[in-house]
Structures are given as structure tokens and as C-alpha cells.
Design an enzyme around this catalytic site. Structure first.
Site, PDB file in Angstrom:
ATOM      1  N   ASP A   1       0.879  -1.154   0.000  1.00 41.91           N
ATOM      2  CA  ASP A   1       0.000   0.000   0.000  1.00 41.91           C
ATOM      3  C   ASP A   1       0.928   1.219   0.000  1.00 41.91           C
ATOM      4  O   ASP A   1       2.130   1.103   0.271  1.00 41.91           O
ATOM      5  CB  ASP A   1      -0.952   0.005   1.200  1.00 41.91           C
ATOM      6  CG  ASP A   1      -2.128   0.957   0.955  1.00 41.91           C
ATOM      7  OD1 ASP A   1      -2.047   1.791   0.027  1.00 41.91           O
ATOM      8  OD2 ASP A   1      -3.133   0.880   1.703  1.00 41.91           O
TER       9      ASP A   1
HETATM   10  C1  BGC Z   1      -4.918   3.439   0.029  1.00 42.13           C
HETATM   11  C2  BGC Z   1      -5.010   2.474  -1.136  1.00 42.13           C
HETATM   12  C3  BGC Z   1      -4.792   3.193  -2.438  1.00 42.13           C
HETATM   13  C4  BGC Z   1      -3.442   3.883  -2.387  1.00 42.13           C
HETATM   14  C5  BGC Z   1      -3.107   4.652  -3.646  1.00 42.13           C
HETATM   15  C6  BGC Z   1      -3.636   4.230  -0.019  1.00 42.13           C
HETATM   16  O1  BGC Z   1      -3.660   5.234   0.943  1.00 42.13           O
HETATM   17  O2  BGC Z   1      -4.993   2.731   1.249  1.00 42.13           O
HETATM   18  O3  BGC Z   1      -6.259   1.844  -1.143  1.00 42.13           O
HETATM   19  O4  BGC Z   1      -4.884   2.309  -3.504  1.00 42.13           O
HETATM   20  O5  BGC Z   1      -3.440   4.797  -1.294  1.00 42.13           O
HETATM   21  O6  BGC Z   1      -3.914   5.765  -3.774  1.00 42.13           O
END
Ligand code: BGC
Length: 754
Positions: A226
Site C-alpha cells: 500500500d
Molecule cells: C490506500 C489504497 C490506495 C493507495 C493509492 C492508499 O492510501 O490505502 O487503497 O490504492 O493509497 O492511492
């Protein structure tokens, strides 16, 4: 095709982190492109400025499909797949190789800030619906990223909280949606969660990323982090994380770690090869030129998806539909007052990284105008926190008085539900509820149209609405979909994918929500949502699986048959007894066998099928239950167990509307738990070979070869029963050890004969 062995260590290392926030790193020397990946999950969120991670809302137009809160209520995997195909097409047009979604974490508690992005409190439903996104997108040659692996069930302290979960709860509740999707659809990528699981960060959790995901489930894709979830690149790489996103620009550290032996080079090779394979999979779609998706077609898919996402919770006096099914004409003469700012300014998606810039936006007012409906509108309230004004109230009441029916568009304002924080209560905004009460005084024919990303408190305000449509967040075509349902051009068929508690205090996870001191204990174990409410007879406002239709159905001729030692088939006939075509969702719940040695929920969803039945017609459905439908995770045996016994199989239309309950015997799995020194005397007596060993021991006791067990001493007998046999010396002193040893040896000898 480039092989990892063609690469230098530096090049291999470079593949394991992004080129920037939204791209893989290319290896230009060998023609390995640095394709784009971006959010997800209910449409494409491609930032216009390709490197700035914080430019959240400046994105290219894309179809905003209903977020999972809505889609999950469709109980229609085929429809979800269609949405996936459409999303895949949009990725092709926009040169995006991987879209970040779906997110299948369990809604452990309705307060969870990302509930709107997640599918269900039930892992079977979550997995069997969200798999459609993966299949659909990937059918277009575009990758998905199943997220967030694992146990991201709250936003509070999400970047570092330690979710402490028993293995049984993980296996039965928090992992199965991932497991099902991995095994049936092979998502090209998986995104690890930020949080820790039992003391280890998602990005460094070798048990999760390698042992379970690849070893047990056979995952063939890559794992990415993530955004910002990597804290120690070497540890992550060794755990099985292929890609760090966004990059920390530390590839040189990986090279050093390989050289000094902290990362075995074969492990770097495996991780880098995964990235090369991923790029190859995407190449064909990425090399297509000039592809343009059809915005209108996708808008229509979004509209159908939105129709099926709507759950009719209540419809007293048959207030809905407003027309007789032929749209505005049929409703002619019915004077409609639309009250509520949400009708003009729809709440159609949640906040955070999933925020999409729609290609088109239809509010309820737009949709009513489009169909030439006769209505008046009063905003009634503002969406901000400002005080209610007398003018707004007076205008709304005047509109209500002059109408036959009031459509009251209410909900949670955008600022109340987003990624990044959890809600602290389930309450609807007070000013909306006060206005609703006043409106219903002057006109009792109120249809409440609710917009919210997760369950809300329904009482006592729901008495002020004769009909309630839970419309969740419906994406860009939501206004049309609501109008379709209001006027009967579409028949509600959604069913709740999460329970609506009477009070958030009833929720089983509340005793440990949201934790503190960087730790959250999942003390309720497997008793999440309806598994708890139904087992402990706790009343709810609306149960899991619930939803009304304009049609009426009967379910008859239920047949349940075992198809093997650990599997069964359920069939039933669904008849539409009304004059309106409609759809019913047949839900199959399994009651555990009473021979199960652990506590289990009174029933669990193990199969479902949405059936479209024409007015007056019948359809026969047949649902297969595999061994997992009957299994529990044994902490003792470290595996799935199906015990022999009588199981109940319920055919239902919600977790509380059981149409039929049949019992059926299963032979169970052929698992045999070997006895050992930790087995107790009772277990020895209950075991075929153990019982022989006990018998031989007693015989030797009678002849004096072994110490005798005093058969007339009830205290000793009772004590022994539950005593591991290695405790024999407690009762028999030094001689007791001979008893332990004899039992073990004799048991082994009898086993060897068998
Ligand atoms: C979120 C993800 C997301 C990623 C990219 C993170 O903060 O938890 O779900 O895909 O950011 O935007």
C-alpha cells in the site's frame, strides 16, 4: 521475453520499486516498459499530473460505478463482472496496466471509515461478488490489485495498528474473500495492508505473503505495498513483497543487502521475475492504440448496477412504486414533492483514494426532469454543519403539504465518511431527522431515500417514513436508478450485505473498537455481524441479506442431498406470485453439526443465487456446497475440519427469513488426530486404538504388572478423565510415568497393526 537472469543486480533491484507514484520502473536497456498503475476500486482514478501523489481530485474523467457499499447489495456476480469489463476498457483507453482494487476487507464494524469501499461483513459474499471485478477487468488484459491484505478493518491508526486476531478468525472471517478470489481468478497483483497483523507489518509478513498466499493458495502474481507501507525494504522483499509503492528511492540499499547476504539473490530474482511477468501480461493491452471506450454504454452499465444496488427496506401501504411501472405517465396525477439537498447534490461516492471524476452526473432532480415527471423541489436542509433555517423548513413543509407523496432525500454528508478516519457514531444528521419528522406530520406519505456508505441508526426516525430506499452510494447514474425504482421501471432487488444494528453498542466488536495503544484485539473472534446477532438472538433494525421487492415470491420444493462425505447440493423452486417481473436472492446458510468440538455461529452463509423470475413463473435453482461450507478452522489441528454429523441447511431470503431448514448427515473428512502425551484419558477411551491401550493397561493393573487405577474412587476417575496422560504422576507418583509410557507404546503398537 526478458528473463530475470538477463538483468544486473541493479536492474533487478530497480524492478522492486516504482518509477514514481503511479508507474513501474522501466528497464530501458532491455525494453521493459514502466507501465502505469492507479486507483480503483469502483472506476478509474488517474491523476492528470502523473507524479504528484497528493493531487487527489484532479483526475481524468472516468465512469463512476457504484462503490462496493452499493454493488455488494446486488448479490449479482455477473453484473459485477460487467462492471469489471467496463473498468478494464477504461484502463486500456487511459494506458493503465493495473487498477488498484477491489478491496475485500471485512466490515468488522459499520463505523469503519472504508466500509463504503468494502463488500460485506460476510467473507463468502465479499469473495463471491468482488471476484467479478477481478474477472471482468482481467478479461480485458488489464491487472487488478486485490487489497488490503490483510485485516485492514478500521482507519483509526491504520498505518501502524497491530490487529491481533486468532488464526481461526483469520481463516474463517478475514482471509476467505482473498482466498476465494486468488484461487478462482488469480488477480495479477495483491496490495498488502498498512497495519500489522499479530505483531508483523503487512509488508513484512512472510506468513501472509509467502506461506499462505503463495504456498497454500497458489498465488502466481505479485504483491505490492500500500502507498507508503514499506518500512524495511530488505525485510519486505524477503517476506515476499515484490514492489514498493511509491518508491523510496532506495534501490541501492537492495543491491547492498544482496551483496552482504541479507537478501538471498534467488529471492530478489523471484521478486523481480514476478514484475517482469506482470509487465508481459499487460503488454498486449498496453500496446493497443486508439482504443476509446463508449461513455454512454458504460453510463448505462453504471445505471443498471445502481438499480440493483438499491435495497428497499420498507414499503408500507404499497406506497411504492409511484407509477404502475410505465414511468412518469403512469404516475400522472400523483403530485410528488422532492425534499432534500441530496436530490440536487447527490452523495454518490466516498472520500479518499477512490474518488472518481465522473464522465457524466445524473442527480435525482436531473433524472426526474429527464423523464418529464411532475414534481416540486425544496432543498430542505444544507449539507454542511450550519444550523437549520426557518426558511428552508417552511419551504419544505409547504411543498410537502401540496403533494400526494414526498420523496425525502437524506443521508450522510461527504465529510462524515472517508478513507483515513472511522465514524464515531451511526446517527443521521439531527437537522435532517427533525425536518423529516415535521414533514411526515403534514404528509405521512413519505419515501425516504437514504445515501450513506455504511449502516446508520434507523430508529426511531424510520417511523416517519412509510417507505425507505437504502440507496447507499450509487455512482454517477444513481439519480436515474433511484427514479427508475421510484416509478417502478426497475424493481428493487438489492439485499443488505451488512446488518443494521438497533444500536452500535450491540455490535460484537465494540468492546475492542477501535483499540488503543497501537493495538486492537479482535476479541469477538468469528462472531462478526449476523454471526453474532443471530447466534445470540440480538434484535437488529434490519438483518443481513434483507431486502424487499415489488414482486412477491414463494420458495418451495426444497431438496438437500449430500453429494460426498463433505459436500452437498441444495435445490429449490422460486415462484414469482405477483404480476411484476422481479428478482429474489436465494441464500443458503449452514448450521453446524452438534458434534463440532468448538463454538460455531448458529448459521453461516455458504451459497446464494440471484434469480430473475417473470411474473407468475417459476425457476428451479440448484446451489452446490463444497467442503468449506461445512468446515471450521481447527486451532488444534492447524487445518480445516469437517466433522461427521448432522448438519442443517437453511434456504432463506435473509439471515432472519428462513424458508426451510433441512438436516442432512455428512460422513465428514477422513482426518485422524493422532493421540499423544497431551491427549487426555477420556480421549484415549474414545479412540479406537486408544481404548485398546486403556483396556490393556487396566488388565495389567489387575495382574499387578502396572499400577491399578482405583475404579471405586469417583474423584480419581473424574479427575483422570480430562487429564492429559502425561499428568499420570500427579495421581500415581513415580509409577505414574510407567502408565503414560505404556499407553503411548501400546497405542502406537495397536495403530501399527491397523
Ligand atoms: C490506500 C489504497 C490506495 C493507495 C493509492 C492508499 O492510501 O490505502 O487503497 O490504492 O493509497 O492511492
Amino acid at each position: 521475453m526478458v528473463n530475470v537472469h538477463d538483468l544486473t543486480v541493479e536492474e533487478k533491484a530497480s524492478l522492486t520499486s516504482g518509477g514514481d507514484a503511479w508507474h513501474f520502473q522501466p528497464v530501458e536497456r532491455l525494453g521493459v516498459p514502466g507501465y502505469m498503475l492507479t486507483d480503483g476500486p469502483h472506476g478509474l482514478r488517474k491523476e492528470k499530473s502523473e507524479t504528484a501523489a497528493l493531487d487527489m481530485k484532479n483526475t481524468v474523467p472516468a465512469t463512476c460505478f457504484p462503490p462496493a457499499a452499493g454493488m455488494s447489495s446486488s448479490w449479482n456476480p455477473d453484473l459485477v463482472r460487467e462492471v469489471g469489463v467496463a473498468m478494464g476498457e477504461e484502463c486500456i483507453q487511459e494506458d493503465v496496466a493495473v487498477i488498484l482494487g477491489p478491496g475485500v476487507n471485512i466490515k468488522r464494524n459499520p463505523l469503519g471509515g472504508r466500509s463504503f469501499e468494502y463488500w460485506s461483513e460476510d467473507p463468502f459474499l465479499a469473495g463471491h461478488e468482488a471476484v467479478g471485478i477481478v474477472e471482468g477487468v482481467q478479461s480485458q488484459g488489464i491487472g487488478t490489485s486485490l487489497k488490503h491484505f490483510a485485516a485492514n478493518n478500521q482507519e483509526t491508526d491504520r498505518l501502524r495498528i497491530d490487529a491481533r486476531i486468532s488464526e481461526r478468525a483469520l481463516r474463517e472471517i478475514y482471509l476467505p474473500a482473498f482466498e476465494h478470489i486468488v484461487k478462482t481468478a488469480q488477480p495479477w497483483t495483491i496490495m498488502c495492508a498498512y497495519n500489522q497483523l499479530n505483531g508483523v507489518f503487512g509488508s513484512e509478513n512472510r506468513w501472509l505473503l509467502t506461506d499462505v498466499l503463495r504456498g497454500e493458495w497458489g498465488f502466481e502474481g505479485i504483491v505490492m505495498s500500500d502507498w507508503g507501507a514499506v518500512h524495511d525494504r530488505a525485510a519486505s522483499l524477503n517476506a515476499g513483497l515484490n514492489l514498493e509503492m511509491p518508491p523510496s528511492y532506495t534501490d541501492d540499499e537492495i543491491v547492498v543487502a544482496v551483496k552482504d547476504g541479507r537478501i538471498p539473490e534467488e529471492q530478489l530474482d523471484r521478486m523481480a521475475q514476478g514484475m517482469l511477468d506482470l509487465v508481459e501480461k499487460a503488454r498486449e493491452a498496453m500496446e493497443r492504440e486508439g482504443f476509446v471506450f463508449d461513455k454512454d454504454v458504460h453510463h448505462r452499465i453504471a445505471r443498471r448496477a445502481a438499480q440493483e444496488s438499491i435495497v428497499m427496506l420498507k414499503n408500507e401501504d404499497g406506497l411504492l412504486p409511484l407509477g404502475a411501472g410505465d414511468g412518469a405517465e403512469a404516475a400522472e396525477g400523483v403530485r410528488v414533492a422532492v425534499i432534500g439537498e441530496f436530490a440536487r447534490t447527490p452523495r454518490y461516492q466516498g472520500g479518499g483514494s477512490s474518488h472518481i471524476n465522473p464522465t457524466k452526473m445524473t442527480s435525482l432532480l436531473d433524472a426526474l426532469e429527464e423523464r418529464g415527471a411532475d414534481f416540486t423541489f425544496a432543498p430542505g436542509f444544507t449539507l454542511d454543519r450550519s444550523e437549520q433555517t426557518d426558511e428552508l423548513t417552511a419551504e419544505a413543509l409547504a411543498a410537502a403539504r401540496a403533494a400526494d407523496v414526498v420523496v425525502f432525500a437524506m443521508g450522510l454528508p461527504e465529510e462524515e465518511e472517508s478513507e483515513g478516519f472511522d465514524r464515531t457514531h451511526l446517527d443521521m444528521p439531527a437537522k435532517q431527522l427533525e425536518l423529516l419528522a415535521a414533514v411526515s406530520e403534514v404528509n405521512p406519505n413519505v419515501v425516504a431515500v437514504l445515501s450513506n456508505g455504511s449502516a446508520v441508526q434507523m430508529n426511531p426516525w424510520q417511523e416517519n417514513a412509510k417507505a425507505i430506499l437504502e440507496t447507499w452510494l450509487l455512482g454517477q447514474a444513481g439519480g436515474s436508478a433511484v427514479a427508475d425504482i421510484l416509478f417502478g421501471d426497475a424493481n428493487p432487488s438489492g439485499k443488505l450485505a451488512q446488518s443494521f444494528p438497533l444500536d452500535i453498542k450491540d455490535d460484537p466488536s465494540m468492546v475492542n473498537w477501535p483499540g488503543g495503544d497501537r493495538v486492537v484485539d479482535y476479541g469477538e473472534g468469528i462472531f462478526v455481524g449476523y454471526r453474532y446477532y443471530d447466534t445470540f438472538d440480538v434484535d437488529v433494525a434490519y438483518p443481513f441479506g434483507y431486502g424487499l421487492s415489488y414482486s412477491t415470491f414463494t420458495v418451495s420444493d426444497v431438496a438437500v442431498e449430500a453429494t460426498g462425505a463433505t459436500s452437498a447440493r441444495v435445490s429449490a423452486t422460486v415462484t414469482n406470485t405477483s404480476a411484476v417481473d422481479g428478482a429474489e436472492v436465494i441464500q443458503v446458510y449452514v448450521n453446524p453439526a452438534d458434534t463440532t468440538p468448538v463454538q460455531r455461529p448458529v448459521h453461516e452463509l455458504k451459497g446464494f443465487q440471484k434469480v430473475f423470475v417473470k411474473a407468475g413463473e417459476s425457476v428451479r435453482v440448484s446451489i452446490d456446497l463444497d467442503d468449506r461450507a461445512f468446515a471450521y478452522w481447527s486451532e488444534k489441528d492447524g487445518g480445516w475440519r469437517v466433522v461427521a454429523g448432522e448438519y442443517g441447511v437453511e434456504v432463506a431470503t435473509s439471515s432472519r427469513d428462513i424458508v426451510s431448514r433441512e438436516t442432512m448427515s455428512l460422513a465428514g473428512d477422513d482426518f485422524y488426530a493422532e493421540l499423544n502425551e497431551w491427549s487426555n484419558y477420556g480421549e484415549f477411551k474414545a479412540d479406537t486404538w486408544g481404548a485398546l491401550a486403556v483396556q490393556h493397561m487396566l488388565e495389567k493393573g489387575a495382574t499387578g504388572e502396572l499400577p491399578a487405577i482405583p475404579e471405586d474412587n469417583l474423584g480419581v476417575q473424574l479427575f483422570m478423565e480430562t487429564m492429559p496422560i502425561n499428568s499420570m504422576p500427579v495421581l500415581f507418583g513415580k509409577e505414574g510415568r510407567r502408565l503414560t509410557q505404556f499407553l503411548l507404546e501400546d497405542y502406537a503398537a495397536e495403530r501399527a497393526k491397523a
